[in-house]
Design a protein around this motif. Structure first.
Motif, PDB file in Angstrom:
ATOM      1  N   VAL A  40       0.877  -1.178   0.000  1.00 27.32           N
ATOM      2  CA  VAL A  40       0.000   0.000   0.000  1.00 27.32           C
ATOM      3  C   VAL A  40       0.910   1.222   0.000  1.00 27.32           C
ATOM      4  CG1 VAL A  40      -1.763   1.281   1.247  1.00 27.32           C
ATOM      5  CG2 VAL A  40      -1.824  -1.225   1.224  1.00 27.32           C
ATOM      6  N   ALA A  41       0.954   1.925  -1.115  1.00 23.54           N
ATOM      7  CA  ALA A  41       1.819   3.100  -1.260  1.00 23.54           C
ATOM      8  C   ALA A  41       1.154   4.065  -2.219  1.00 23.54           C
ATOM      9  CB  ALA A  41       3.195   2.699  -1.776  1.00 23.54           C
ATOM     10  N   HIS A  42       1.559   5.320  -2.138  1.00 20.30           N
ATOM     11  CA  HIS A  42       1.003   6.308  -3.064  1.00 20.30           C
ATOM     12  C   HIS A  42       1.418   5.948  -4.493  1.00 20.30           C
ATOM     13  CE1 HIS A  42      -0.491   8.830   0.142  1.00 20.30           C
ATOM     14  NE2 HIS A  42       0.677   8.752   0.747  1.00 20.30           N
ATOM     15  N   GLU A  43       0.433   5.924  -5.368  1.00 16.96           N
ATOM     16  CA  GLU A  43       0.696   5.510  -6.744  1.00 16.96           C
ATOM     17  C   GLU A  43       1.514   6.568  -7.486  1.00 16.96           C
ATOM     18  OE1 GLU A  43      -2.698   3.018  -8.477  1.00 16.96           O
ATOM     19  OE2 GLU A  43      -3.747   4.464  -7.175  1.00 16.96           O
ATOM     20  N   PRO A  44       2.376   6.105  -8.405  1.00 13.88           N
ATOM     21  CA  PRO A  44       2.597   4.726  -8.826  1.00 13.88           C
ATOM     22  C   PRO A  44       3.751   4.030  -8.099  1.00 13.88           C
ATOM     23  CG  PRO A  44       3.703   6.170 -10.355  1.00 13.88           C
ATOM     24  CD  PRO A  44       3.089   7.063  -9.279  1.00 13.88           C
ATOM     25  N   ALA A  45       4.229   4.589  -6.980  1.00 13.05           N
ATOM     26  CA  ALA A  45       5.377   3.998  -6.290  1.00 13.05           C
ATOM     27  C   ALA A  45       5.099   2.577  -5.808  1.00 13.05           C
ATOM     28  CB  ALA A  45       5.791   4.875  -5.106  1.00 13.05           C
ATOM     29  N   GLY A  46       3.824   2.261  -5.552  1.00 15.30           N
ATOM     30  CA  GLY A  46       3.486   0.924  -5.082  1.00 15.30           C
ATOM     31  C   GLY A  46       3.958  -0.168  -6.015  1.00 15.30           C
ATOM     32  N   GLU A  47       3.848   0.075  -7.321  1.00 22.05           N
ATOM     33  CA  GLU A  47       4.285  -0.929  -8.299  1.00 22.05           C
ATOM     34  C   GLU A  47       5.794  -1.129  -8.224  1.00 22.05           C
ATOM     35  OE1 GLU A  47       2.605  -2.915 -10.036  1.00 22.05           O
ATOM     36  OE2 GLU A  47       0.582  -2.088  -9.954  1.00 22.05           O
ATOM     37  N   TRP A  48       6.551  -0.040  -8.003  1.00 19.47           N
ATOM     38  CA  TRP A  48       8.006  -0.165  -7.899  1.00 19.47           C
ATOM     39  C   TRP A  48       8.378  -1.016  -6.696  1.00 19.47           C
ATOM     40  CZ3 TRP A  48      11.866   0.620  -4.461  1.00 19.47           C
ATOM     41  CH2 TRP A  48      13.182   0.633  -4.957  1.00 19.47           C
ATOM     42  N   PHE A  49       7.754  -0.748  -5.548  1.00 19.95           N
ATOM     43  CA  PHE A  49       8.071  -1.523  -4.349  1.00 19.95           C
ATOM     44  C   PHE A  49       7.629  -2.982  -4.491  1.00 19.95           C
ATOM     45  CE2 PHE A  49       8.296   2.759  -2.513  1.00 19.95           C
ATOM     46  CZ  PHE A  49       9.462   2.650  -1.774  1.00 19.95           C
ATOM     47  N   ALA A  50       6.494  -3.214  -5.115  1.00 19.98           N
ATOM     48  CA  ALA A  50       6.045  -4.589  -5.323  1.00 19.98           C
ATOM     49  C   ALA A  50       7.015  -5.351  -6.224  1.00 19.98           C
ATOM     50  CB  ALA A  50       4.644  -4.592  -5.930  1.00 19.98           C
ATOM     51  N   LYS A  51       7.502  -4.682  -7.257  1.00 16.88           N
ATOM     52  CA  LYS A  51       8.469  -5.321  -8.157  1.00 16.88           C
ATOM     53  C   LYS A  51       9.766  -5.616  -7.424  1.00 16.88           C
ATOM     54  CE  LYS A  51      10.854  -4.630 -12.577  1.00 16.88           C
ATOM     55  NZ  LYS A  51      11.049  -3.694 -13.732  1.00 16.88           N
ATOM     56  N   ALA A  52      10.205  -4.676  -6.564  1.00 17.70           N
ATOM     57  CA  ALA A  52      11.444  -4.878  -5.809  1.00 17.70           C
ATOM     58  C   ALA A  52      11.341  -6.078  -4.877  1.00 17.70           C
ATOM     59  CB  ALA A  52      11.777  -3.616  -5.016  1.00 17.70           C
ATOM     60  N   LEU A  53      10.152  -6.298  -4.319  1.00 20.72           N
ATOM     61  CA  LEU A  53       9.966  -7.380  -3.351  1.00 20.72           C
ATOM     62  C   LEU A  53       9.586  -8.704  -4.003  1.00 20.72           C
ATOM     63  CD1 LEU A  53       7.910  -5.468  -0.629  1.00 20.72           C
ATOM     64  CD2 LEU A  53      10.347  -6.051  -0.558  1.00 20.72           C
ATOM     65  N   GLY A  54       9.352  -8.701  -5.301  1.00 23.71           N
ATOM     66  CA  GLY A  54       8.794  -9.874  -5.943  1.00 23.71           C
ATOM     67  C   GLY A  54       9.779 -10.940  -6.362  1.00 23.71           C
ATOM     68  N   GLY A  55      11.053 -10.782  -6.050  1.00 24.25           N
ATOM     69  CA  GLY A  55      12.034 -11.770  -6.485  1.00 24.25           C
ATOM     70  C   GLY A  55      12.541 -12.639  -5.360  1.00 24.25           C
ATOM     71  N   GLU A  56      13.836 -12.513  -5.095  1.00 22.30           N
ATOM     72  CA  GLU A  56      14.500 -13.376  -4.125  1.00 22.30           C
ATOM     73  C   GLU A  56      13.911 -13.241  -2.728  1.00 22.30           C
ATOM     74  OE1 GLU A  56      18.964 -13.761  -2.175  1.00 22.30           O
ATOM     75  OE2 GLU A  56      18.724 -12.934  -4.195  1.00 22.30           O
ATOM     76  N   ALA A  57      13.497 -12.018  -2.347  1.00 21.30           N
ATOM     77  CA  ALA A  57      12.943 -11.806  -1.007  1.00 21.30           C
ATOM     78  C   ALA A  57      11.693 -12.643  -0.792  1.00 21.30           C
ATOM     79  CB  ALA A  57      12.617 -10.329  -0.801  1.00 21.30           C
ATOM     80  N   LEU A  58      10.836 -12.693  -1.796  1.00 22.24           N
ATOM     81  CA  LEU A  58       9.601 -13.453  -1.661  1.00 22.24           C
ATOM     82  C   LEU A  58       9.887 -14.945  -1.562  1.00 22.24           C
ATOM     83  CD1 LEU A  58       6.496 -12.960  -1.637  1.00 22.24           C
ATOM     84  CD2 LEU A  58       6.517 -13.567  -4.046  1.00 22.24           C
ATOM     85  N   GLN A  59      10.837 -15.431  -2.347  1.00 19.36           N
ATOM     86  CA  GLN A  59      11.184 -16.852  -2.296  1.00 19.36           C
ATOM     87  C   GLN A  59      11.739 -17.242  -0.936  1.00 19.36           C
ATOM     88  OE1 GLN A  59      13.849 -17.572  -5.564  1.00 19.36           O
ATOM     89  NE2 GLN A  59      12.429 -16.747  -7.086  1.00 19.36           N
ATOM     90  N   ASP A  60      12.484 -16.320  -0.342  1.00 20.54           N
ATOM     91  CA  ASP A  60      13.054 -16.588   0.972  1.00 20.54           C
ATOM     92  C   ASP A  60      11.970 -16.637   2.047  1.00 20.54           C
ATOM     93  OD1 ASP A  60      15.095 -17.002   2.852  1.00 20.54           O
ATOM     94  OD2 ASP A  60      15.164 -14.868   3.318  1.00 20.54           O
ATOM     95  N   LEU A  61      10.993 -15.737   1.964  1.00 18.55           N
ATOM     96  CA  LEU A  61       9.936 -15.685   2.963  1.00 18.55           C
ATOM     97  C   LEU A  61       8.890 -16.776   2.767  1.00 18.55           C
ATOM     98  CD1 LEU A  61       9.276 -11.824   3.093  1.00 18.55           C
ATOM     99  CD2 LEU A  61      10.354 -13.215   4.861  1.00 18.55           C
ATOM    100  N   PHE A  62       8.612 -17.102   1.501  1.00 21.85           N
ATOM    101  CA  PHE A  62       7.568 -18.078   1.197  1.00 21.85           C
ATOM    102  C   PHE A  62       8.140 -19.198   0.320  1.00 21.85           C
ATOM    103  CE2 PHE A  62       5.381 -13.820   1.194  1.00 21.85           C
ATOM    104  CZ  PHE A  62       4.840 -13.942   2.465  1.00 21.85           C
ATOM    105  N   PRO A  63       8.919 -20.096   0.904  1.00 24.41           N
ATOM    106  CA  PRO A  63       9.557 -21.147   0.099  1.00 24.41           C
ATOM    107  C   PRO A  63       8.557 -22.063  -0.609  1.00 24.41           C
ATOM    108  CG  PRO A  63       9.817 -21.568   2.457  1.00 24.41           C
ATOM    109  CD  PRO A  63       9.277 -20.189   2.326  1.00 24.41           C
ATOM    110  N   GLU A  64       7.342 -22.137  -0.087  1.00 27.44           N
ATOM    111  CA  GLU A  64       6.330 -22.982  -0.721  1.00 27.44           C
ATOM    112  C   GLU A  64       5.504 -22.215  -1.753  1.00 27.44           C
ATOM    113  OE1 GLU A  64       3.961 -24.919   2.186  1.00 27.44           O
ATOM    114  OE2 GLU A  64       5.674 -25.741   3.288  1.00 27.44           O
ATOM    115  N   GLY A  65       5.891 -20.996  -2.012  1.00 26.61           N
ATOM    116  CA  GLY A  65       5.193 -20.197  -3.015  1.00 26.61           C
ATOM    117  C   GLY A  65       4.367 -19.090  -2.400  1.00 26.61           C
ATOM    118  N   GLY A  66       4.324 -17.955  -3.070  1.00 20.55           N
ATOM    119  CA  GLY A  66       3.558 -16.812  -2.587  1.00 20.55           C
ATOM    120  C   GLY A  66       3.445 -15.778  -3.680  1.00 20.55           C
ATOM    121  N   MET A  67       2.878 -14.652  -3.336  1.00 18.55           N
ATOM    122  CA  MET A  67       2.720 -13.593  -4.336  1.00 18.55           C
ATOM    123  C   MET A  67       2.904 -12.245  -3.661  1.00 18.55           C
ATOM    124  SD  MET A  67      -1.338 -13.030  -4.912  1.00 18.55           S
ATOM    125  CE  MET A  67      -2.339 -12.327  -3.589  1.00 18.55           C
TER     126      MET A  67
END
Length: 321
Positions: free
Chosen positions: A253-280
Motif C-alpha cells: 500500500v503506497a502512493h501511486e505509482p510507487a506501489g508498483e516499484w516496491f512490489a516489483k522490488a519485493l517480488g524476487g528473491e525476497a519473496l522466495q526466501d519468505l515463502f519457500p512454498e510459493g507466494g505472491m
C-alpha cells in the motif's frame, strides 16, 4: 408524467478526513450516503519537503503546516457548497476523522499517539471547521478493519509505504496479529535520485510518476537495500508463533505509482526466501477500490481506504482495535 412518490432522498452526512503520514498530509470531504457508495470530494494532498536528514521535531512542524494548508482548502470547498441552495447540507461537516501513520502512532499493549502532533492537529481542525467531534485512528488499524473486503486471503502481510517509514502489518481475518516498522519509505527513492542521479527534488518526484527506464539503474541498489530490510523484519513477524500459521501473500500500500516499484522490488528473491512454498506480492491500486468508493478524477489510495473505514458500521470499526 408520474415518476415516483415524491419522497425526499436520504441526505446522509459529510465528514472531513485528515490523513497524516511521514511524507505527505491530505484532507478531504466524504459524503456518507445510506445504501450508496460514499463519495470523496474537495481533496488536497500536500507533499512534505524532502529533508537531507530526518528530525522528528522538524518533521512534526512540516506535518502541522501541511495539515493547515490541506484543511484550509477543504474548509473553503465546504463553505462554497453551503452557499448552494440545493446542496447546502453537503457542506455541513458533522465530524472529523484523523488518521495517523508511523512515526505518529505506535502499538505496544495499546495504540499510542504522538501528542505533540495530535494537539496542534485538533486545534487546526477546530479552527477551520468549528467545534465538531474529532476522532484519532491509527491508519494500520483502519486498514486491518477493511482488509476482509479488499484482500481475498484470510491472512496477508501488508506493507504500508509512507515517506520515511514502512509499516508491516500481519493481518488475519481483520485483526492485526503482528506489526513492525522500518525507517525506509518512498523518500528513499527521492534521496537516491537526488544524490546519485543528479536530480533536483522536483525532477525526482516527476521521474517517479512516469518511471522512465533510465532511472532503473540509479535505483537498483536502493531496491536491493529495501528488500533486505523488508525481508529481515518480515521474517521475524512470520516466525512469531502467536501469528498462527503461514501467510503467503504480500500487498503493498503506497502512493501511486510507487506501489508498483516496491512490489516489483519485493517480488524476487525476497519473496522466495519468505515463502519457500510459493507466494505472491502485488500493489494495491486505487482502481481496486472503485466498487466501494466514489472518487474524483485523481483518486487517492489512502483517502479511499480511510473512506471505506469511516463508512463501516461502528461495531466493525472497533473490532480491530
Amino acid at each position: 408524467m408520474f415518476f415516483g412518490g415524491g419522497e425526499e432522498k436520504p441526505k446522509g452526512k459529510t465528514v472531513v478526513l485528515l490523513d497524516v503520514g511521514s511524507g505527505s498530509v491530505a484532507a478531504a470531504l466524504v459524503q456518507l450516503l445510506p445504501e450508496h457508495q460514499p463519495k470523496i470530494f474537495g481533496a488536497l494532498r500536500k507533499s512534505l519537503p524532502l529533508a537531507h536528514s530526518v528530525s522528528a521535531p522538524a518533521l512534526a512542524r512540516a506535518v502541522a503546516s501541511a495539515a493547515r494548508e490541506a484543511l484550509n482548502h477543504t474548509s473553503a470547498v465546504a463553505a462554497r457548497i453551503r452557499g448552494h441552495d440545493k446542496l447546502s447540507h453537503v457542506g455541513e461537516v458533522a465530524r472529523a476523522d484523523i488518521f495517523l501513520s508511523p512515526p505518529w502512532t505506535t502499538l505496544e499493549d495499546n495504540w499510542q499517539h504522538e501528542e505533540a502532533l495530535t494537539a496542534p492537529l485538533a486545534v487546526a481542525v477546530e479552527e477551520y471547521f468549528g467545534e465538531i467531534p474529532a476522532s484519532l485512528h491509527p491508519f494500520g488499524r483502519a486498514l486491518a478493519s477493511v482488509s476482509n473486503s479488499i484482500f481475498p486471503e484470510e491472512k496477508t502481510l501488508i506493507a504500508v509505504v509512507n515517506g520515511e517509514v514502512t509499516e508491516l502489518l500481519l493481518v488475519h481475518n481483520g485483526n492485526i496479529v503482528g506489526r513492525a516498522t522500518t525507517p525506509l519509505g518512498h523518500h528513499l527513492l527521492l534521496r537516491t535520485l537526488r544524490a546519485h542521479g543528479g536530480f533536483t527534488e522536483a525532477e525526482a518526484r516527476s521521474a517517479l510518476l512516469v518511471q522512465p527506464s533510465h532511472i532503473e539503474e540509479s535505483l537498483s541498489s536502493t531496491a536491493a537495500h529495501f528488500t533486505r530490510e523488508f525481508r529481515d523484519v518480515a521474517r521475524d513477524l512470520l516466525a512469531d508463533p502467536s501469528a498462527g500459521g503461514p501467510a503467503r501473500s504480500v500487498y503493498v500500500v503506497a502512493h501511486e505509482p510507487a506501489g508498483e516499484w516496491f512490489a516489483k522490488a519485493l517480488g524476487g528473491e525476497a519473496l522466495q526466501d519468505l515463502f519457500p512454498e510459493g507466494g505472491m506480492v502485488r500493489a494495491l491500486r486505487a482502481h481496486h477500490l472503485t466498487p466501494y468508493v466514489g472518487a474524483h478524477a485523481r483518486p487517492d489510495l489512502f483517502l479511499m481506504l480511510q473512506t471505506i473505514f469511516v463508512d463501516l458500521p461502528a461495531g466493525r470499526q472497533v473490532a480491530a482495535s
